[in-house]
Motif scaffolding. Structure first.
Motif, PDB file in Angstrom:
ATOM      1  N   GLY A   4       2.822  -6.653 -12.924  1.00 46.55           N
ATOM      2  CA  GLY A   4       1.467  -7.133 -12.668  1.00 46.55           C
ATOM      3  C   GLY A   4       1.074  -6.711 -11.260  1.00 46.55           C
ATOM      4  O   GLY A   4       0.184  -5.888 -11.053  1.00 46.55           O
ATOM      5  N   SER A   5       1.786  -7.270 -10.275  1.00 47.40           N
ATOM      6  CA  SER A   5       1.504  -6.965  -8.870  1.00 47.40           C
ATOM      7  C   SER A   5       2.810  -7.104  -8.088  1.00 47.40           C
ATOM      8  O   SER A   5       3.545  -8.079  -8.279  1.00 47.40           O
ATOM      9  N   THR A   6       3.081  -6.159  -7.222  1.00 48.02           N
ATOM     10  CA  THR A   6       4.323  -6.255  -6.420  1.00 48.02           C
ATOM     11  C   THR A   6       4.244  -7.454  -5.466  1.00 48.02           C
ATOM     12  O   THR A   6       5.267  -8.045  -5.133  1.00 48.02           O
ATOM     13  N   GLY A  65      -3.016  -5.370  -9.985  1.00 54.83           N
ATOM     14  CA  GLY A  65      -2.956  -5.155  -8.534  1.00 54.83           C
ATOM     15  C   GLY A  65      -4.097  -5.899  -7.845  1.00 54.83           C
ATOM     16  O   GLY A  65      -5.226  -5.898  -8.342  1.00 54.83           O
ATOM     17  N   ARG A  66      -3.763  -6.523  -6.736  1.00 57.33           N
ATOM     18  CA  ARG A  66      -4.776  -7.319  -6.023  1.00 57.33           C
ATOM     19  C   ARG A  66      -5.209  -6.628  -4.740  1.00 57.33           C
ATOM     20  O   ARG A  66      -4.381  -6.075  -4.007  1.00 57.33           O
ATOM     21  N   GLY A  67      -6.516  -6.700  -4.448  1.00 56.77           N
ATOM     22  CA  GLY A  67      -7.047  -6.216  -3.186  1.00 56.77           C
ATOM     23  C   GLY A  67      -7.556  -7.379  -2.364  1.00 56.77           C
ATOM     24  O   GLY A  67      -7.413  -8.538  -2.765  1.00 56.77           O
ATOM     25  N   ARG A  68      -8.156  -7.070  -1.231  1.00 58.59           N
ATOM     26  CA  ARG A  68      -8.683  -8.139  -0.376  1.00 58.59           C
ATOM     27  C   ARG A  68      -9.915  -8.779  -1.005  1.00 58.59           C
ATOM     28  O   ARG A  68     -10.573  -8.169  -1.826  1.00 58.59           O
ATOM     29  N   ARG A  69     -10.216  -9.970  -0.523  1.00 57.82           N
ATOM     30  CA  ARG A  69     -11.398 -10.733  -0.939  1.00 57.82           C
ATOM     31  C   ARG A  69     -11.505 -10.859  -2.452  1.00 57.82           C
ATOM     32  O   ARG A  69     -12.590 -10.711  -3.035  1.00 57.82           O
ATOM     33  N   LEU A  75       1.706   4.970  -4.319  1.00 59.39           N
ATOM     34  CA  LEU A  75       2.772   4.057  -3.892  1.00 59.39           C
ATOM     35  C   LEU A  75       2.261   2.624  -3.937  1.00 59.39           C
ATOM     36  O   LEU A  75       1.194   2.321  -3.363  1.00 59.39           O
ATOM     37  N   TYR A  76       3.021   1.754  -4.573  1.00 55.90           N
ATOM     38  CA  TYR A  76       2.726   0.316  -4.600  1.00 55.90           C
ATOM     39  C   TYR A  76       3.980  -0.377  -4.084  1.00 55.90           C
ATOM     40  O   TYR A  76       5.032  -0.327  -4.742  1.00 55.90           O
ATOM     41  N   ALA A  77       3.882  -0.979  -2.907  1.00 55.15           N
ATOM     42  CA  ALA A  77       5.072  -1.538  -2.263  1.00 55.15           C
ATOM     43  C   ALA A  77       4.720  -2.855  -1.584  1.00 55.15           C
ATOM     44  O   ALA A  77       3.651  -2.975  -0.972  1.00 55.15           O
ATOM     45  N   SER A  78       5.613  -3.833  -1.693  1.00 58.17           N
ATOM     46  CA  SER A  78       5.409  -5.110  -1.004  1.00 58.17           C
ATOM     47  C   SER A  78       6.695  -5.494  -0.305  1.00 58.17           C
ATOM     48  O   SER A  78       7.790  -5.337  -0.855  1.00 58.17           O
ATOM     49  N   LYS A 119     -11.818   8.338   5.873  1.00 49.73           N
ATOM     50  CA  LYS A 119     -11.833   7.846   4.487  1.00 49.73           C
ATOM     51  C   LYS A 119     -10.583   7.020   4.245  1.00 49.73           C
ATOM     52  O   LYS A 119      -9.501   7.328   4.761  1.00 49.73           O
ATOM     53  N   LYS A 120     -10.748   5.999   3.435  1.00 45.30           N
ATOM     54  CA  LYS A 120      -9.650   5.044   3.228  1.00 45.30           C
ATOM     55  C   LYS A 120      -8.529   5.710   2.424  1.00 45.30           C
ATOM     56  O   LYS A 120      -8.778   6.297   1.377  1.00 45.30           O
ATOM     57  N   SER A 121      -7.296   5.581   2.935  1.00 45.94           N
ATOM     58  CA  SER A 121      -6.166   6.218   2.260  1.00 45.94           C
ATOM     59  C   SER A 121      -5.182   5.194   1.735  1.00 45.94           C
ATOM     60  O   SER A 121      -4.224   5.544   1.055  1.00 45.94           O
TER      61      SER A 121
HETATM   62  C1  BTN Z   1      -7.317  -3.774  -0.020  1.00 43.32           C
HETATM   63  O1  BTN Z   1      -8.168  -4.370  -0.699  1.00 43.32           O
HETATM   64  O2  BTN Z   1      -7.633  -2.879   0.773  1.00 43.32           O
HETATM   65  C2  BTN Z   1      -5.870  -4.170  -0.129  1.00 43.32           C
HETATM   66  C3  BTN Z   1      -5.186  -3.561  -1.327  1.00 43.32           C
HETATM   67  C4  BTN Z   1      -3.689  -3.854  -1.388  1.00 43.32           C
HETATM   68  C5  BTN Z   1      -3.026  -3.208  -2.590  1.00 43.32           C
HETATM   69  C6  BTN Z   1      -1.531  -3.370  -2.560  1.00 43.32           C
HETATM   70  S1  BTN Z   1      -0.736  -2.372  -3.797  1.00 43.32           S
HETATM   71  C7  BTN Z   1       0.773  -3.202  -3.520  1.00 43.32           C
HETATM   72  C8  BTN Z   1       0.442  -4.664  -3.334  1.00 43.32           C
HETATM   73  N1  BTN Z   1       0.359  -5.356  -4.598  1.00 43.32           N
HETATM   74  C9  BTN Z   1      -0.881  -5.819  -4.841  1.00 43.32           C
HETATM   75  O3  BTN Z   1      -1.233  -6.456  -5.859  1.00 43.32           O
HETATM   76  N2  BTN Z   1      -1.698  -5.488  -3.833  1.00 43.32           N
HETATM   77  C10 BTN Z   1      -0.999  -4.776  -2.779  1.00 43.32           C
END
Ligand code: BTN
Length: 254
Positions: free
Chosen positions: A24-26, A52-56, A67-70, A121-123
């Motif tokens: 689901g999400s790391t 995968g979750r982002g901000r806000r 790459l997906y890393a926590s 640009k966002k990387s």
């Molecule tokens: C953003 O919104 O800019 C932050 C994005 C963060 C994505 C990473 S991918 C690995 C980790 N697992 C998630 O669910 N989110 C973060």
């Protein structure tokens, strides 16, 4: 002597790595392990995320190829010393990208607080999440997604990928750079004591100091000139009413 000599809290051999396939999400995986008693310093990577979750509260599109890393940290510092951790994590990502970008790539910079940009640009995306655990312990997860082959659309920002910048690195190889850079930065960070060292290094790679910017706060937007960051890592915005320190907001270059 190397900053990451064996035996320290953040020496290279103090970290473990679990490489997963589809999750689901790391970040969720790290938090689940923390609740089960994991002692921390655990990296979880995945080839694909389905949630995968982002901000806000945004989602983070996570197709295979990036790459997906926590990184799970347990009690990395007292709460009052955690403010500079987002800047430190961005420095680790910046260091990893600097190691792998070809000479002709566009400028590699950090947009406050922790967006690593290539050619503006966002990387990558960085999401820090914390959670209280049993016995007063606290989990902190630094989740990092880096665009290697795939460019998730991200609202009003321009987006790029390492492939677009001329790099054909694999997620595994990029992760080995991130692993090393993060250990080095966490040693420098010194459990949040070395804010001055972190903010100094951050300023040296900052994007747009001196330029006009708009900062979107939850309830309003403010325009001004980006004067840099203070020694706590807060953004300093010069406005007609004076210099405002800002702790959280989205920055746009005008
Ligand atoms: C953003 O919104 O800019 C932050 C994005 C963060 C994505 C990473 S991918 C690995 C980790 N697992 C998630 O669910 N989110 C973060």
């Amino acid at each position: 002597m190397s900053r990451i000599a064996r035996g320290g809290r953040y020496s290279l051999d103090a970290f473990r790595h679990q490489a997963l396939g589809e999750v689901g999400s790391t970040n969720t995986e790290c938090l689940a392990r923390a609740r089960q008693g994991d002692p921390g310093n655990l990296w979880v990577t995945a080839t694909r995320q389905t949630a995968g979750r982002g901000r806000r509260g945004r989602s983070w599109a996570s197709e295979p190829g990036n790459l997906y890393a926590s990184l799970l940290l347990i009690d990395p510092a007292p709460p009052e010393r955690l403010g500079s951790l987002p800047l430190a994590v961005a420095l680790a990502v910046h260091g990893a990208l600097r190691s792998v970008l070809p000479p002709g790539a566009e400028a590699l910079e950090i947009k406050w607080p922790n967006d690593v940009l290539i050619g503006r640009k966002k990387s990558c995306g960085i999401l820090l999440e914390g959670e209280g655990l049993a016995q007063g312990r606290r989990a902190l997860v630094a989740g990092i997604g880096i665009n290697i082959r795939f460019r998730p659309e991200d609202g009003p920002y321009g987006v790029t990928s390492l492939q677009e910048q001329g790099s054909d690195i694999s997620a595994e190889e990029l992760f080995s750079h991130l692993y090393r850079e993060m250990a080095e930065v966490l040693v420098l960070w010194d459990e949040g004591r070395a804010v001055a060292a972190i903010t100094e290094r951050w300023r040296s790679v900052a994007c747009g100091i001196g330029e006009p910017i708009r900062v979107n706060l939850p309830d309003r937007s403010i325009d001004g000139r980006f004067a840099g960051i203070d020694d706590r890592g807060l953004l300093l915005l010069d406005t007609q009413h004076g210099t405002m320190p800002i702790a959280a907001g989205d920055v746009f270059f005008l």
